[in-house]
Design a protein around this motif. Structure first.
Motif, mmCIF file in Angstrom:
data_model
loop_
_atom_site.group_PDB
_atom_site.id
_atom_site.type_symbol
_atom_site.label_atom_id
_atom_site.label_comp_id
_atom_site.label_asym_id
_atom_site.label_seq_id
_atom_site.Cartn_x
_atom_site.Cartn_y
_atom_site.Cartn_z
ATOM 1 N N GLN A 1 8.690 -7.303 -4.536
ATOM 2 C CA GLN A 1 7.578 -7.196 -5.482
ATOM 3 C C GLN A 1 6.325 -6.667 -4.807
ATOM 4 O O GLN A 1 5.609 -5.822 -5.359
ATOM 5 N N ARG A 2 6.060 -7.136 -3.598
ATOM 6 C CA ARG A 2 4.876 -6.660 -2.892
ATOM 7 C C ARG A 2 5.038 -5.186 -2.504
ATOM 8 O O ARG A 2 4.061 -4.438 -2.474
ATOM 9 N N ILE B 1 5.494 -5.640 -12.552
ATOM 10 C CA ILE B 1 6.336 -6.210 -11.493
ATOM 11 C C ILE B 1 6.722 -7.657 -11.767
ATOM 12 O O ILE B 1 7.678 -8.168 -11.202
ATOM 13 N N SER B 2 5.966 -8.344 -12.653
ATOM 14 C CA SER B 2 6.241 -9.764 -12.910
ATOM 15 C C SER B 2 6.864 -10.012 -14.279
ATOM 16 O O SER B 2 7.041 -11.166 -14.664
ATOM 17 N N ASP C 1 16.350 -12.095 -4.696
ATOM 18 C CA ASP C 1 16.086 -12.777 -5.962
ATOM 19 C C ASP C 1 17.355 -12.983 -6.776
ATOM 20 O O ASP C 1 17.609 -14.079 -7.295
ATOM 21 N N GLN D 1 6.597 -2.995 -4.288
ATOM 22 C CA GLN D 1 6.277 -2.247 -5.505
ATOM 23 C C GLN D 1 4.765 -2.124 -5.690
ATOM 24 O O GLN D 1 4.251 -1.066 -6.066
#
Length: 534
Positions: free
Chosen positions: A387-388, A315-316, A238, A390
């Protein structure tokens, strides 16, 4: 426009702008646009042979579709000039556009369309998506050079909708017949860009098709694309992707990292586009065909144990919408009345496990039944998105609090693939973006459980006769809203997955990029009208 198409069009408009602003200056031809992708590189560039979210980005430049799904939700002509549907919904007669040629010189005609349909359905294509979409396709008859009569085994209301998606783009019939094994590495289509090179792990490059003059009728111009060259660069990290945009190393990035969205919006030199992708939310599917998730109470317990809202907000960076069910809120047929049904309730989760017979606990706090620990295995890829991961770790922690031991595994790639095909897992993850509520049939019909003959997408391996009946009737109905509402309610009872968030497609770009747009059928960057104001 049907009611479902109107709903989708409205949802796309509400979710975010779909096109970068045009310049007041005259358009310019030339230049190379570089797009930084998120690293989910397709394993195959055959549009019929992949289901990666990056798939349409890499194949739409090359492969045109039969029809175009317009921003207002209507189906418009593209490689098909017109079509007629029989009263019983079993026969589609397509009149095809004339003067179209593939990049290898093959002519677009009725035989070419028939060859493409057969390629989509051929088991040798190993299609994870296109074959499921056109499962009702029975056969086709060439009426004349530019007329094809297609017969379906059952009525299929979303047929034209899915034919607009890039996953069902048209490939040269010559290549399909003479060298089908080459399509994955070097697809030959009729699109505005011609494939140049795929450097795996790095990029895919294309150059302009100088003969192109058959873009969708809703396009802003006719003739060849403005861009001379196009490069899709895979940037997995990212931070790397965002820094490449900020430094001017790329013109645009797909899947803008959520932690950088506010910085992009505040930067006067950058623009931002985003839509919530219709279809199935990002979810962890539970394998209902074996213990422990063959017990609905265990599935319901895990769903209640996970604080999805807290996890997704964290997470977002507050950018993602928590999923309200088994389709996203932007999907036609989304059952609004069921919003809020999934509640975080650890006490309920514990009670459900008690009722399921998992009463005792070992010294680690893991529940036991007949001396066996309550354990679930979650095999993931080594490059599992951060992210996944996490989400997985936090789900693992929530499960442990109620006495369920989720063991996250990272087997070698081939072993992971083999296990997925065999159903040797208890949890798996993913999402499924599509412009119809028929995604529920794709994900949960018992017909879509993988077998030796066909790779299906029902990775939860759910088999529920009541749900099957609802989904079969819905896909054959001209007005399926109530049936889809009932199907979504049934899925909330069955709990075959933990739906986490409605997946957005946030694209950031330098302001000199003009008329960058999404394809409405499957929100994905589209470059035919795009040009560089420099």
């Amino acid at each position: 426009m049907t009611k479902t198409l109107a709903v989708l069009a409205a949802a796309l408009l509400l979710a975010g702008c779909g096109t970068a602003p045009a310049s007041t200056r005259a358009t310019k031809s030339g230049g190379t646009l570089v797009l930084g992708e998120n690293g989910q590189e397709p394993p195959c560039l055959d549009p019929h042979g992949n289901s990666s979210s990056d798939g349409p980005v890499t194949t739409v430049p090359v492969a045109d579709s039969l029809v175009w799904f317009d921003a207002d939700g209507t189906i418009q002509p593209w490689l098909a000039d017109s079509w007629k549907i029989s009263d019983d919904g079993l026969k589609y007669t397509f009149k095809l556009r004339q003067g179209v040629k593939f990049h290898d010189g093959a002519v677009w005609n009725a035989e070419a369309l028939k060859v493409n349909f057969e390629h989509m359905k051929d088991p040798a294509t190993k299609s994870p998506l296109a074959a499921a979409y056109i499962a009702p396709y029975k056969d086709a008859k060439v009426v004349d050079d530019h007329t094809l009569e297609v017969r379906l085994s059952s009525p299929y209301a979303p047929f034209l909708d899915i034919l607009a998606q890039g996953y069902l783009g048209m490939i040269s019939p010559k290549q399909i017949k003479e060298a089908p094994q080459s399509i994955c590495e070097h697809p030959i289509g009729s699109g505005p860009f011609i494939f140049d090179k795929w450097t795996k792990g790095q990029s895919v490059t294309y150059h302009r098709n100088p003969d192109y003059n058959w873009g969708p009728k809703s396009a802003k111009h006719t003739g060849p694309a403005y861009l001379e060259k196009l490069e899709i660069r895979f940037l997995t990290e990212d931070a790397t992707r965002y820094n490449a945009l900020a430094a001017g190393e790329v013109h645009a990035i797909d899947f803008t990292p959520p932690q950088n969205v506010e910085d992009v919006k505040a930067n006067p030199d950058l623009g931002f586009l985003s839509v919530v992708r219709p279809g199935h939310p990002m979810a962890f599917w539970l394998n209902t065909s074996r213990a422990p998730f063959d017990d609905v109470k265990v599935r319901q317990a895990l769903l209640a144990a996970v604080d999805r809202e807290s996890i997704i907000k964290g997470i977002s960076f507050g950018q993602y919408q928590v999923a309200q069910g088994f389709v996203t809120t932007s999907t036609p047929g989304y059952a609004k009345g069921l919003a809020g049904t999934i509640a975080h309730d650890p006490a309920k989760a514990s009670k459900l496990l008690d009722e399921a017979g998992w009463m005792e606990k070992d010294k680690d706090g893991i529940r036991l039944k007949n001396g066996k620990r309550l354990t679930a295995y979650f095999p993931i890829a080594a490059n599992f998105p951060a992210q996944r991961m996490q989400i997985a770790v936090q789900t693992q922690a929530a499960a442990r609090k109620i006495g369920l031991d989720i063991q996250i595994q990272t087997p070698p790639e081939q072993e992971l693939t083999d296990r997925n095909v065999k159903g040797d897992y208890d949890l798996t993850s993913g999402l499924w973006a599509t412009n119809t509520p028929d995604v529920l049939w794709i994900q949960y019909s018992s017909k879509n459980i993988t077998t030796d003959k066909r790779r299906g997408q029902n990775v939860a391996r759910l088999s529920d006769p009541r749900l099957d009946d609802l989904l079969e009737r819905a896909r054959e109905s001209a007005e399926p809203a109530e049936l889809y509402n009932q199907a979504q309610a049934r899925l909330l009872e069955l709990a075959p997955a933990i739906p986490f968030y409605d997946d957005p497609r946030p694209v950031s770009y330098q302001k000199k990029v003009r008329d960058l747009a999404f394809t409405p059928a499957y929100p994905s960057p589209y470059f035919y009208d795009t040009w560089l104001d420099e």
